[in-house]
Design an enzyme around this catalytic site. Sequence first.
Site, PDB file in Angstrom:
ATOM      1  N   SER A   1       1.589   1.407  -2.041  1.00 24.08           N
ATOM      2  CA  SER A   1       0.362   0.963  -1.998  1.00 24.08           C
ATOM      3  C   SER A   1       0.371  -0.210  -3.177  1.00 24.08           C
ATOM      4  CB  SER A   1      -1.074   1.570  -2.435  1.00 24.08           C
ATOM      5  OG  SER A   1      -1.073   2.064  -3.638  1.00 24.08           O
ATOM      6  N   CYS A   2      -0.354  -1.208  -3.149  1.00 17.67           N
ATOM      7  CA  CYS A   2      -0.616  -2.159  -4.005  1.00 17.67           C
ATOM      8  C   CYS A   2      -1.941  -2.878  -3.992  1.00 17.67           C
ATOM      9  CB  CYS A   2       0.459  -3.242  -3.636  1.00 17.67           C
ATOM     10  SG  CYS A   2       0.546  -4.502  -4.952  1.00 17.67           S
ATOM     11  N   ALA A   3      -2.353  -3.005  -5.402  1.00 15.66           N
ATOM     12  CA  ALA A   3      -3.512  -3.493  -5.534  1.00 15.66           C
ATOM     13  C   ALA A   3      -4.045  -4.813  -5.080  1.00 15.66           C
ATOM     14  CB  ALA A   3      -4.274  -3.390  -7.240  1.00 15.66           C
ATOM     15  N   THR A   4      -2.868  -5.670  -5.338  1.00 12.85           N
ATOM     16  CA  THR A   4      -3.047  -7.259  -5.384  1.00 12.85           C
ATOM     17  C   THR A   4      -2.320  -7.950  -4.294  1.00 12.85           C
ATOM     18  OG1 THR A   4      -1.345  -7.418  -6.892  1.00 12.85           O
ATOM     19  CG2 THR A   4      -3.475  -7.626  -7.723  1.00 12.85           C
TER      20      THR A   4
ATOM     21  N   ASP B   1       0.233   1.203  -7.714  1.00 15.53           N
ATOM     22  CA  ASP B   1      -0.537   0.779  -8.885  1.00 15.53           C
ATOM     23  C   ASP B   1      -2.086   0.953  -8.820  1.00 15.53           C
ATOM     24  OD1 ASP B   1      -0.957  -1.346  -7.216  1.00 15.53           O
ATOM     25  OD2 ASP B   1      -0.139  -2.813  -8.445  1.00 15.53           O
TER      26      ASP B   1
END
Lengths: 103, 161
Positions: A8-11, A64
């Site tokens: 997964s990635c926040a941005t 993150d």
Amino acid sequence: MKIVAVTSCATGIAHSYMAAEALKKAVKDTGDEIKVEIQGAMGIENRLTEEEIAEADLVIWAVDVGVREKDRFQNKNVIQFGPYETIWDAKKTIIEAKQKAGL
Amino acid sequence: MEDQFVISQVIRADTVDLYLKGIRDKRHLLDTLIEKFYAAGVIESREEFLKAIYEREALGPTYMDNFIAIPHGKSKTVKTPAVAFGRCEEGVYYDTQLGGGIVKLVFMLAIPGEMSAEQYIRVLSRLARLLIYEDFIHDLHQAQSYADVLAAIKEGEKKLS
């Protein structure tokens, strides 16, 4: 060895897919089996089943942000990385994860 | 609609430029590719599309490391889904709110406003997944023509399940 992973990635909305692709590519070199769950903008894709998690020798999170439904992994030794380091060197991620897990 | 998920179906010869030169900065780079979309009839308004690109830039960086950026915009000014590709071997500094870097390869995506979020992510994720293959990136750096770029994309897409 059987590996399951969550990315997964926040941005960056595409980075979770890149990390997943990088892991799938890397196991061709390391000779492992992998299934990668992608937690992205569209929710959970390619969801790991309870059985797959239970059978896995190694669990990698390349994330993150918080993993959704993390209760599923409570009995597993999870090795965590960031998504970006995994994208550009997933083979290293897998090798390091095995070392950290004592495998 | 299925074909719209495939980059090799939506990249166009008239929006590919392998020899960009004298690009001053990120904005100049974006404007140069937007101009190609405009000339090709992909978008009706350069200003509207640039706005859509910057709205997306505000959500998170489209700089992908490895000298690559994938700016993209979803807007009703987009008449047909399209991908532009520019190569600038001298490099352009591509700044984002989380830091930036030098970019040499740029894919710009034009997404029609009516395209669903799911389709949008699928197009974008297919492109992003291609970018992790070193041989694909190598082929893009070596390409001499649009045909070479298209061949590299088609070869790359075979690897994606």
